[in-house]
Design an enzyme around this catalytic site. Structure first.
Site, PDB file in Angstrom:
ATOM      1  N   LYS A   8       0.923  -1.128   0.099  1.00 12.39           N
ATOM      2  CA  LYS A   8      -0.126   0.069   0.085  1.00 12.39           C
ATOM      3  C   LYS A   8       0.913   1.419  -0.038  1.00 12.39           C
ATOM      4  O   LYS A   8       0.531   2.124  -0.432  1.00 12.39           O
ATOM      5  CB  LYS A   8      -1.098  -0.065   1.123  1.00 12.39           C
TER       6      LYS A   8
ATOM      7  N   GLN B   3      -5.713  -1.847   9.633  1.00 18.61           N
ATOM      8  CA  GLN B   3      -5.201  -3.226   8.871  1.00 18.61           C
ATOM      9  C   GLN B   3      -5.513  -4.546   9.801  1.00 18.61           C
ATOM     10  O   GLN B   3      -5.138  -4.722  10.851  1.00 18.61           O
ATOM     11  CB  GLN B   3      -3.451  -3.057   8.690  1.00 18.61           C
TER      12      GLN B   3
ATOM     13  N   ASP C 283     -11.876   2.104   3.788  1.00 18.76           N
ATOM     14  CA  ASP C 283     -12.213   0.673   3.569  1.00 18.76           C
ATOM     15  C   ASP C 283     -13.649   0.236   3.529  1.00 18.76           C
ATOM     16  O   ASP C 283     -14.176  -0.742   3.447  1.00 18.76           O
ATOM     17  CB  ASP C 283     -11.468  -0.226   4.937  1.00 18.76           C
TER      18      ASP C 283
END
Ligand code: NAP
Length: 277
Positions: free
Chosen positions: A47, A91, A114
């Protein structure tokens, strides 16, 4: 035919890069990691690499495995109020002593790139503008890129996680597909998968789908990522299925590429929202 995630990502990244180049302040993403999970380390590095490629700012906040939940929540509050942060990502996985739902929902919905907060999940459910979880968003973009219309198609999704299966089923319904969702309690999986016009597999088990489990000319989307001797493979037996289906995603080079693309498209959307005033 192979659905080439790498090619789409490359093209769309070029477009995004040009838009970001024009901005004075660059979009900025904060990634929160708890512990030192080796797979998470790989994902975060990729990322970060993508952020650099696009000219976005990347902030990596790493907590010790035994961190108190309150400490993470305080950090999220600060990021929520920080005008220099546009998107926040937790995460996964996080250690068991932490409440995933509480932590994910602490992220303000306008920075939830997200799409995992209850607010964004609710908006998606009601077919309203929202941040859509990256993998389902990427799958839809990939189908669109290859002109694969889902209207009226029977879409079978194997896997019902909040990250992939559930949101994808909602998006497919919102796009007028007929949807069947399978999971570990589904009996006679093969009877269902062989009826799919579009089969999406998001389980995390190598070879759970082989050629005998698909209809001729089906579209097969393999979300699974399995590691074997440092090699990656999906959930679908690629070699046997590719000669029977019409389209298939490879692993690697398929859905994973689309997921990273979606993340930065969501970041750009958050940037625009946060810089409106
Ligand atoms: P997850 O939360 O573990 O969910 C797995 C799902 O598979 C569950 O719904 C489970 O059913 C179902 N399942 C397990 N065994 C089954 C069986 N024998 N038959 C039918 N269904 C079965 O996983 P996830 O987060 O959705 O991820 C799934 C896979 O996709 C993993 O390999 C992950 O690494 C990969 N992934 C890839 C990307 C990408 O960008 N390519 C993104 C996210 C995830 P129950 O609900 O009944 O337990």
């Amino acid at each position: 035919m192979i659905l080439d995630g790498r090619k789409i990502r490359q093209e769309k990244f070029e477009e995004l890069k040009k838009e970001i180049e024009l901005l004075k302040n660059k979009p900025s993403i904060a990634v929160i990691q708890v512990g030192n999970n080796s797979t998470s380390n790989i994902y975060i590095r990729s990322k970060e690499k993508a952020a650099k490629e696009l000219g976005c700012k990347f902030k990596h906040i790493k907590f010790e495995e035994d961190v108190l939940e309150e400490e993470i929540l305080t950090t999220i509050d600060k990021l929520n109020n920080d005008k220099n942060i546009d998107g926040i990502l937790i995460q996964m996985p996080i250690p068991n002593h932490l409440n995933t739902g509480v932590i994910q929902n602490r992220v303000i919905s306008t920075k939830d790139i997200d799409g995992l907060t209850d607010i964004n999940a609710g908006l998606l459910f009601h077919n309203k503008d929202s941040f859509i979880p990256c993998t389902p968003k990427g799958i839809m973009e990939m189908l669109k890129y290859y002109d694969i219309d889902v209207t009226g198609k029977h879409v079978v999704i194997v896997g019902r996680s909040t990250l992939v299966g559930k949101p994808l089923s909602t998006i497919m319904l919102n796009n007028n597909a007929t949807v069947t969702i399978c999971h570990s309690y589904t009996s006679n999986l093969k009877d269902i998968t062989t009826k799919a016009d579009i089969l999406v597999v998001a389980v995390g088990k190598k070879n759970i789908i082989d050629a005998s489990m698909i209809k001729s000319s089906a579209v097969v989307i393999d979300v699974g990522i399995n590691r074997e001797d440092s090699l990656l493979c999906g959930d679908v037996n690629f070699e046997s299925v590719k000669v029977k289906c019409s389209y298939i995603t490879p692993v690697p080079g398929g859905v994973g590429q689309m997921t990273v693309l979606s993340l930065y498209q969501n970041l750009f959307k958050a940037y625009k929202l946060n810089n409106k005033q």
